[in-house]
Design a protein around this motif. Structure first.
Motif, short mmCIF file in Angstrom:
data_model
loop_
_atom_site.label_atom_id
_atom_site.label_comp_id
_atom_site.label_asym_id
_atom_site.label_seq_id
_atom_site.Cartn_x
_atom_site.Cartn_y
_atom_site.Cartn_z
N LEU A 75 0.83 -1.20 0.00
CA LEU A 75 0.00 0.00 0.00
C LEU A 75 0.87 1.26 0.00
CD1 LEU A 75 -2.82 -1.08 2.49
CD2 LEU A 75 -3.07 -0.58 0.06
N GLU A 76 0.63 2.13 -0.96
CA GLU A 76 1.34 3.40 -1.01
C GLU A 76 0.34 4.52 -0.78
OE1 GLU A 76 4.40 3.47 -4.49
OE2 GLU A 76 2.71 2.21 -5.09
N GLU A 77 0.75 5.53 -0.07
CA GLU A 77 -0.19 6.62 0.16
C GLU A 77 -0.22 7.54 -1.04
OE1 GLU A 77 0.18 8.74 3.80
OE2 GLU A 77 -1.37 10.18 3.23
N ILE A 78 -1.25 7.42 -1.83
CA ILE A 78 -1.32 8.21 -3.07
C ILE A 78 -1.83 9.62 -2.81
CG2 ILE A 78 -1.66 6.19 -4.53
CD1 ILE A 78 -4.67 8.00 -4.37
N SER A 79 -2.38 9.85 -1.63
CA SER A 79 -2.92 11.19 -1.37
C SER A 79 -1.84 12.16 -0.94
CB SER A 79 -4.02 11.11 -0.32
OG SER A 79 -3.55 10.42 0.82
N LYS A 80 -0.61 11.63 -0.82
CA LYS A 80 0.48 12.54 -0.46
C LYS A 80 0.81 13.43 -1.64
CE LYS A 80 3.50 9.66 1.35
NZ LYS A 80 4.64 9.04 2.01
N LYS A 81 1.15 14.65 -1.37
CA LYS A 81 1.44 15.61 -2.43
C LYS A 81 2.55 15.13 -3.36
CE LYS A 81 0.85 20.12 -3.23
NZ LYS A 81 -0.42 20.65 -3.41
N GLU A 82 3.56 14.46 -2.76
CA GLU A 82 4.71 14.06 -3.56
C GLU A 82 4.37 12.93 -4.53
OE1 GLU A 82 4.44 15.02 -0.12
OE2 GLU A 82 5.50 13.17 0.30
N TYR A 83 3.28 12.24 -4.24
CA TYR A 83 2.99 11.08 -5.09
C TYR A 83 2.69 11.56 -6.51
CZ TYR A 83 1.64 6.44 -6.40
OH TYR A 83 1.62 5.23 -7.01
N ASN A 84 3.30 10.91 -7.49
CA ASN A 84 3.16 11.37 -8.87
C ASN A 84 1.74 11.12 -9.40
OD1 ASN A 84 3.09 11.57 -11.69
ND2 ASN A 84 5.30 11.27 -11.79
N VAL A 85 1.01 12.19 -9.52
CA VAL A 85 -0.41 12.06 -9.83
C VAL A 85 -0.64 11.53 -11.25
CG1 VAL A 85 -0.67 14.42 -10.60
CG2 VAL A 85 -2.59 13.28 -9.54
N HIS A 86 0.32 11.75 -12.13
CA HIS A 86 0.13 11.29 -13.51
C HIS A 86 0.28 9.78 -13.62
CE1 HIS A 86 0.15 15.48 -14.14
NE2 HIS A 86 1.37 15.57 -13.63
N HIS A 87 1.26 9.25 -12.89
CA HIS A 87 1.37 7.79 -12.87
C HIS A 87 0.12 7.18 -12.24
CE1 HIS A 87 6.02 8.01 -13.08
NE2 HIS A 87 5.42 8.36 -14.19
N LEU A 88 -0.29 7.82 -11.19
CA LEU A 88 -1.50 7.34 -10.51
C LEU A 88 -2.65 7.22 -11.49
CD1 LEU A 88 -3.18 6.80 -7.91
CD2 LEU A 88 -3.63 9.25 -7.87
N ARG A 89 -2.86 8.29 -12.25
CA ARG A 89 -4.03 8.30 -13.12
C ARG A 89 -3.90 7.37 -14.30
NH1 ARG A 89 -4.88 14.80 -12.89
NH2 ARG A 89 -5.41 14.92 -10.67
N GLN A 90 -2.65 7.07 -14.64
CA GLN A 90 -2.48 6.09 -15.71
C GLN A 90 -2.83 4.69 -15.22
OE1 GLN A 90 1.40 6.73 -17.37
NE2 GLN A 90 0.76 8.61 -18.38
N LYS A 91 -2.63 4.47 -13.95
CA LYS A 91 -2.94 3.14 -13.43
C LYS A 91 -4.37 3.04 -12.93
CE LYS A 91 1.77 2.13 -12.04
NZ LYS A 91 2.31 2.94 -10.94
N VAL A 92 -5.00 4.19 -12.73
CA VAL A 92 -6.38 4.20 -12.28
C VAL A 92 -7.24 4.79 -13.39
CG1 VAL A 92 -7.96 5.04 -10.52
CG2 VAL A 92 -5.61 4.53 -9.92
#
Ligand SMILES: Nc1ncnc2c1ncn2[C@@H]1O[C@H](COP(=O)(O)OP(=O)(O)OP(=O)(O)O)[C@@H](O)[C@H]1O
Ligand SMILES: Nc1ncnc2c1ncn2[C@@H]1O[C@H](COP(=O)(O)OP(=O)(O)OP(=O)(O)O)[C@@H](O)[C@H]1O
Ligand SMILES: [Mg+2]
Ligand SMILES: [Mg+2]
Ligand SMILES: O=P([O-])([O-])[O-]
Lengths: 236, 250, 281, 288, 236
Positions: A75-92
């Motif tokens: 589990l990675e905390e995706i709500s952290k500011k540092e988390y790369n939002v673009h990678h996130l959205r590509q996987k979600v």
């Protein structure tokens, strides 16, 4: 019990002064279909935008709380500011309540996520055909791939958006009433697809149709007055 | 002209507009045989010519009046006079009024006489044309023809000798003044106190409103500027002066 | 590189602030050079005295008035016509004819101002001179007529662009409710496109005030206070073009910066005014 | 569609009138120009009596022809666009996509002012700065082609900024969300979705800008255009330009043949501007 | 048998070269609900745009054939060019498949059709409240009538558009999947409303839900391959 894929803790959601979601806590196991239902205007769509942080792009929207997703590395905390939002959205992947074709050809719409992900050209045509076939749209558009996507009918658009979200094989899929304007035959095909996808994809979908929820969802959550409650569970 | 052989570079000239026809021909002759030399010619009026050469923006600044002592001192100018010219009053050729007394001329430019009818012409307003302060032609005309009288603020402005000629030639109710070298059939010269402004009367000194055409340099002329001025003063250059309607100095 | 947001942002930011500071730099520069003049002769004199450099009087009031006279008149002539033309393109004849007309207007922007001035000298000036039997024809009216032609394509294109950027989804909704073209235009397009139309007006007026050539070529350039549209006049812009002396120290040259500063401030006033109006909607 | 109300009839009548007025004005101008200028269009107009090849390869200077003015104008367009396009487009993108609202307000104000700034003011600024530099720093700097091009760039940049910004901002909000929802970074969304979609409008703005830099006379008459210079051979020298030539000749043609040259020059300038416009139009078509 | 309200004869519909509807003939009795169903992309939405001549405003669309509607003065041929299309559309309300709020406040959205019809101001507030209540939206928006309509949720938008079409009391109502993204409770309310409206309004609606069709439609038409066929009829 399956592994947790998405974990939400104390999620609050606001539009300006309006408090839409109130301290939501949620665990979504990997490889399941979770249906969210509830009266109109209660925040179902908003909940989905919290999961891929799309609310950050919406004027006036604000979310607090923590969200973790497991992309294979725990589990990675995706709500952290540092988390790369673009990678996130590509996987979600996300399919909006109102189909949102880009103002370009059907083909370009399909190529778009691939281009973003920087996927090499030679694999592209197959991927696109597969995705369109999965969304049960291939037959209707194969002869007019280069025509403007905005000229499709309402139901065709909805399937196009589903296909577009599938083309880069997301690990999580957020669907906002994905079959709302489809005819029964198409609905069945899409439901079939979702069941197939379960093996490699965790699905959260908003749906109003109890029949549909009964048919395909593993769990049904009810959203009302900002609170989320578990209504039914299939698995044990 | 052979003295330019082997020279290259740019010669920048600006200032008096009365000079331009001569400058153009001379430049053309030089550039034609010496393609490595570029000569740029701009107008602006005598005042601008003096100032620009003083500031070092151009190598030659032309003026249609003698630079004032103050100017000469301030900018360390060297003056080269290469032609004599007059400043004549002009009207449209169709205008019956083609002779005026000094007094009438002063009254017209001061706006005291403002209808051609008052001078025996048609019943139309007089359109007075003048030049801006920078003009050498204006300062000579103002000093010698208008006796430093007023110029009406209603007067319209032409930005060069050429523009003055065109403006007067196009407007049947116009009156203006310009370099005698510029006068041709398109405008009618107006006799002043019985003397018609033309090459002859200027040369003989009968026509009083006359002046020299100068090229000025900052310090003594050197390089291309020197050769250019020498060329103007050479027989070939003086030939151009005559050809363009001015009185040569040699 | 496209995956990274930082570097592109920094580049873009630099460009933006660079441009903006240059704009500000012009103001500072003009102001700096104007101060000695404004200090020497108090500001009132600059506005009330006539322009008589020979007698040491450097008033620019006539030019300010001339500029306003000509540009306001041309805007009065151009704005309604441009508005109508934009309606023609987008509402009345949105099909082939409208497109054709739009191309014509776009092509008009390609006609150089100096050509308008050139034609003005030979067509409008004699016409005005003989029609009104007064003056030389080189007057405010002639200049304003030509100037209105210069500024109208800019305005039409901006009007028409802002009309067409009203999303189709809105217009079709209104059409489905039975709106007539006029209703569609007045009730949905105009409210949506209002800002763009204002922008068009600002730019149009800005062009009119800022245009040098038309006034320089056909308004006669007298230094008197203009009173009548058939009077000749000199605009601030033409004045700057006419008084070109390269002597930093001369009073004449310095007053040019007062002219430029005036133009600058005039521009600012227009911009502020329009922005304030645009915000209110 | 029939049976319109009075308002509709009025609106359409009004629109027709306006369209008619403008069309006839333009046709009058073009017709007049063509009628007078067409006969003067020939090689002599451009090259005078200089052999064409000699003139083109700069073996001989052209006198009395328009070649120097034409090349001067083309050089101006090219140089000014070279400076203006990158800066203008970048700024426009920054404003619409990156700037926070406070920044956007300040910058927007600056560019509104910049856009409305009269060209003669820009010209005077360029001229004064040049003189200043000449007096204090670079003795060799005079008003010249480079200065003119920089001033022209300054003049057209706000047009480019504005059209880029407006084009990007007027894209529907839905489109802005779609890219990010698929995982696009801001830059990717810009590059793949927003800019291509706005390209048409952006290029529309560039057309206006090119036109302006080709035709502007006020700037160049203060910053380096001269009556006679020959074909420009350096960006640091004075030059001739078509609009200046037209202005100059219109004021002081000495005879019909000179006037005819001005008509010819006006037509050529018209053709250059029209040609540039068509070129940009063609690109616009291709992009879509 | 009831009076004929709408009569369609030999209706053909094209998008550019594509022939969408093929010689449709149709009689719709007054005061009934006619449901149109059929696979996605077959022309259901297009059929609706033929009935209020909205296709004339769509690039590339073309319809031939004749259509009559009875607005109290007997059947009039509304497909004639001379027929005033604006009056037609004011009497024939339409709700789009995708909700299309205008970019203004909720209140202004509701006032809009009234303004178009030139209805005097003093009656307006009641009319608007009634329509919003009918569409079952009043409670949710009554406190925020002046906020931007585009900020409503998907289902709220759909109801807003229904309400907007009701506010000038059309005689014919064209509904394109009006309940697609509504929750069951709202769906029921809307269905109730449609049944009430029947008395003064002829309704043609596109719907995919057989249950819904069974519950409220008097007749069900199936559109497929450009042809329209009658599937079921309630009345006799
Ligand atoms: N503007 C347009 N231009 C060209 N083709 C169009 C346009 N609009 C729709 N089409 C095509 O016409 C066909 C019929 O479209 P229509 O929207 O009427 O279908 P529909 O029956 O309403 O489908 P759905 O149930 O998916 O909404 C579709 O194949 C669609 O792709
Ligand atoms: N951009 C926004 N700004 C302000 N308020 C908003 C915005 N978007 C939605 N809302 C409000 O937030 C609440 C929740 O909206 P949301 O779209 O999440 O509802 P929903 O559960 O998806 O409803 P539906 O089933 O109708 O789609 C609604 O009352 C809506 O009016
Ligand atoms: Mg929703
Ligand atoms: Mg449809
Ligand atoms: O010759 P001038 O231009 O100075 O009159």
């Amino acid at each position: 019990m399956k592994k947790t894929k998405i974990k939400v803790q104390d999620l609050n959601f606001f539009y300006g002064p309006h408090h839409i979601l109130n301290k939501i806590n949620l665990d979504i196991p990997a490889g399941t279909i979770t249906a969210v239902s509830g009266p109109s205007g209660q925040g179902k769509s908003s909940l989905l935008t919290a999961l891929n942080r799309l609310w950050e792009n919406i004027d006036g929207a604000r979310a607090t709380g923590r969200i973790w997703i497991d992309f294979g590395k725990g589990l990675e905390e995706i709500s952290k500011k540092e988390y790369n939002v673009h990678h996130l959205r590509q996987k979600v992947g996300m399919v909006f309540q109102m189909p949102n074709p880009l103002p370009m050809s059907i083909l370009k719409n399909m190529q778009f996520p691939l281009k973003l992900a920087g996927i090499s050209k030679n694999m592209v045509p197959e991927k696109i055909e597969t995705a369109l076939q999965q969304a049960h749209l291939w037959e209707e558009v194969k002869d007019r791939l280069s025509s403007d996507a905005q000229m499709l009918s309402g139901g065709q658009l909805q399937r196009l958006c589903i296909a577009r979200s599938l083309v880069i094989q997301p690990e999580v899929l957020l669907l906002d009433e994905p079959t709302a304007s489809l005819d029964p035959a198409s609905v069945e095909k899409i439901e079939q697809l979702l069941l197939e996808l379960k093996s490699r994809c965790t699905i959260v979908m908003v749906s109003h149709y109890m029949d549909q929820i009964r048919r395909i969802a593993d769990r049904n959550l009810l959203l009302s007055n900002g609170n989320l409650s578990l209504v039914t569970t299939k698995e044990q | 002209i052979d003295s330019f052989t082997g020279e290259k570079g740019t010669l920048r000239i600006s200032g008096g507009t009365a000079h331009i026809p001569v400058m153009k021909i001379a430049a053309q002759k030089i550039m034609d045989t010496h393609p490595d030399i570029q000569i740029t010619i701009a107008g602006g009026g005598s005042g601008a010519g003096i100032k620009q050469v003083g500031e070092g923006l151009v190598q030659i600044g032309n003026s249609g009046r003698k630079a004032s002592d103050a100017e000469i001192q301030k900018y360390e100018l060297s003056l080269y006079k290469w032609a004599i010219d007059g400043v004549g009053t002009v009207v449209h050729p169709d205008n019956p009024v083609q002779a005026l007394t000094s007094q009438q001329l002063q009254d017209i430019f001061a706006g005291k006489i403002n209808n051609w009818k008052q001078l025996g012409g048609s019943d139309r307003a007089i359109n007075v044309y003048t030049r801006d302060e920078s003009s050498g032609t204006r300062s000579v005309f103002w000093k010698k023809a208008l006796a430093k009288g007023d110029i009406s603020p209603k007067a319209q402005f032409a930005s060069s000798n050429g523009a003055m000629k065109t403006a007067v030639a196009k407007n049947p109710y116009a009156i203006g003044y310009m370099s005698v070298g510029y006068i041709d059939q398109s405008v009618a010269p107006v006799s002043l106190d019985g003397v018609r402004p033309d090459l002859e009367t200027v040369k003989s000194g009968k026509y009083k409103v006359s002046r020299g055409l100068y090229s000025n340099t900052k310090g003594p002329a050197t390089g291309l500027a020197e050769k250019f001025i020498n060329y103007l003063l050479s027989p070939e250059g003086q030939n151009i002066v005559v050809q363009k309607g001015f009185v040569p100095v040699r | 590189m496209l995956g990274n947001d930082r570097i592109p942002k920094i580049c873009l930011q630099t460009a933006a602030w660079g441009c903006a500071s240059l704009t500000f730099g012009v103001l500072v520069f003009m102001a700096w050079l104007s101060i000695p003049v404004l200090r020497a002769s108090d500001t009132v004199h600059i506005l009330t005295l006539p322009w008589l450099p020979g007698q040491g009087q450097f008033g620019i009031g006539p030019m300010i008035l001339g500029s306003l006279y000509i540009s306001v008149l041309s805007l009065i002539m151009a704005a309604p016509v441009s508005f109508g033309a934009a309606i023609f393109i987008r509402i009345t004849r949105p099909g082939t004819l409208g497109k054709f007309f739009q191309h014509l207007v776009e092509a008009m922007t390609a006609i150089p101002t100096v050509v308008y001035g050139f034609i003005g000298i030979f067509l409008i000036v004699p016409l005005i001179r003989e029609t009104f039997v007064q003056g030389s024809g080189m007057c405010i009216l002639s200049a304003a007529i030509m100037l209105s032609l210069v500024i109208s394509p800019t305005m039409i294109l901006i009007f028409s662009q802002s009309i067409s950027s009203v999303p189709r989804q809105y217009t079709i909704a209104v059409e489905a409710m039975g709106a007539t073209p006029a209703q569609k235009f007045l009730m949905i397009i105009l409210p949506c496109a209002w800002k763009g139309i204002l922008t068009g007006l600002i730019l149009g007026f800005g062009r009119a005030v800022g245009d040098t050539l038309i006034a320089l070529m056909i308004s006669g350039n007298t230094i008197d206070f203009p009173r009548h549209i058939l009077d000749s006049a000199r605009t601030l812009t033409a004045h700057i073009a006419l008084v070109t002396a390269a002597d930093f120290d001369s009073m004449e040259f310095k007053t040019l910066f007062v002219c430029a500063l005036t133009l600058y401030l005039l521009t600012c006033v227009g911009v502020f005014f329009a922005r304030a109006a645009g915000k209110r909607q | 569609m029939k049976n319109h109300s009075a308002v509709d009839i009025f609106l359409s009548f009004y629109a027709w009138c306006c369209a008619f007025i403008l069309t006839s004005a333009v046709l009058t101008i073009l017709g007049y120009l063509l009628f007078h200028g067409l006969s003067s269009l020939n090689l002599d107009l451009i090259f005078a009596h200089t052999p064409v090849m000699d003139a083109l390869f700069l073996k001989k200077q052209v006198f009395g022809g328009l070649l120097p003015a034409i090349t001067g104008t083309l050089a101006l367009i090219f140089l000014s666009m070279l400076f203006a396009l990158p800066v203008g487009i970048a700024t426009g993108i920054f404003l619409s996509e990156f700037a926070r609202s406070g920044t956007r307000k300040i910058l927007g104000l600056m560019f509104d002012i910049m856009a409305s700034l009269p060209s003669i003011v820009v010209g005077l600024f360029g001229f004064a700065v040049t003189i200043f530099l000449h007096q204090h720093f670079f003795k060799q700097l005079y008003p010249c082609l480079l200065i003119s091009a920089l001033c022209l760039a300054f003049l057209v940049i706000p047009y480019i900024i504005r059209s880029t910004q407006i084009a990007l901002e007027s894209l529907p909000p839905q489109v802005r969300l779609t890219g990010p929802a698929l995982g696009a970074t801001r830059t990717q969304n810009l590059w793949y979705v927003l800019i291509p979609m706005a390209a048409k409008e952006i290029i529309g703005g560039i057309i206006l800008a090119i036109g302006r830099s080709a035709e502007d006379t006020a700037v160049i008459m203060l910053t380096g255009a001269v009556a006679t210079a020959g074909v420009p051979n350096s960006i640091f020298s004075g030059y001739e330009a078509l609009p200046f030539f037209i202005y100059y000749t219109a004021a002081e043609y000495a005879n019909t043949s000179e006037l005819m040259k001005a008509y010819g020059a006006a037509l050529i300038l018209l053709f250059i501007c029209g040609g540039l416009y068509l070129f940009a139009y063609w690109i616009k078509r291709k992009v879509r």
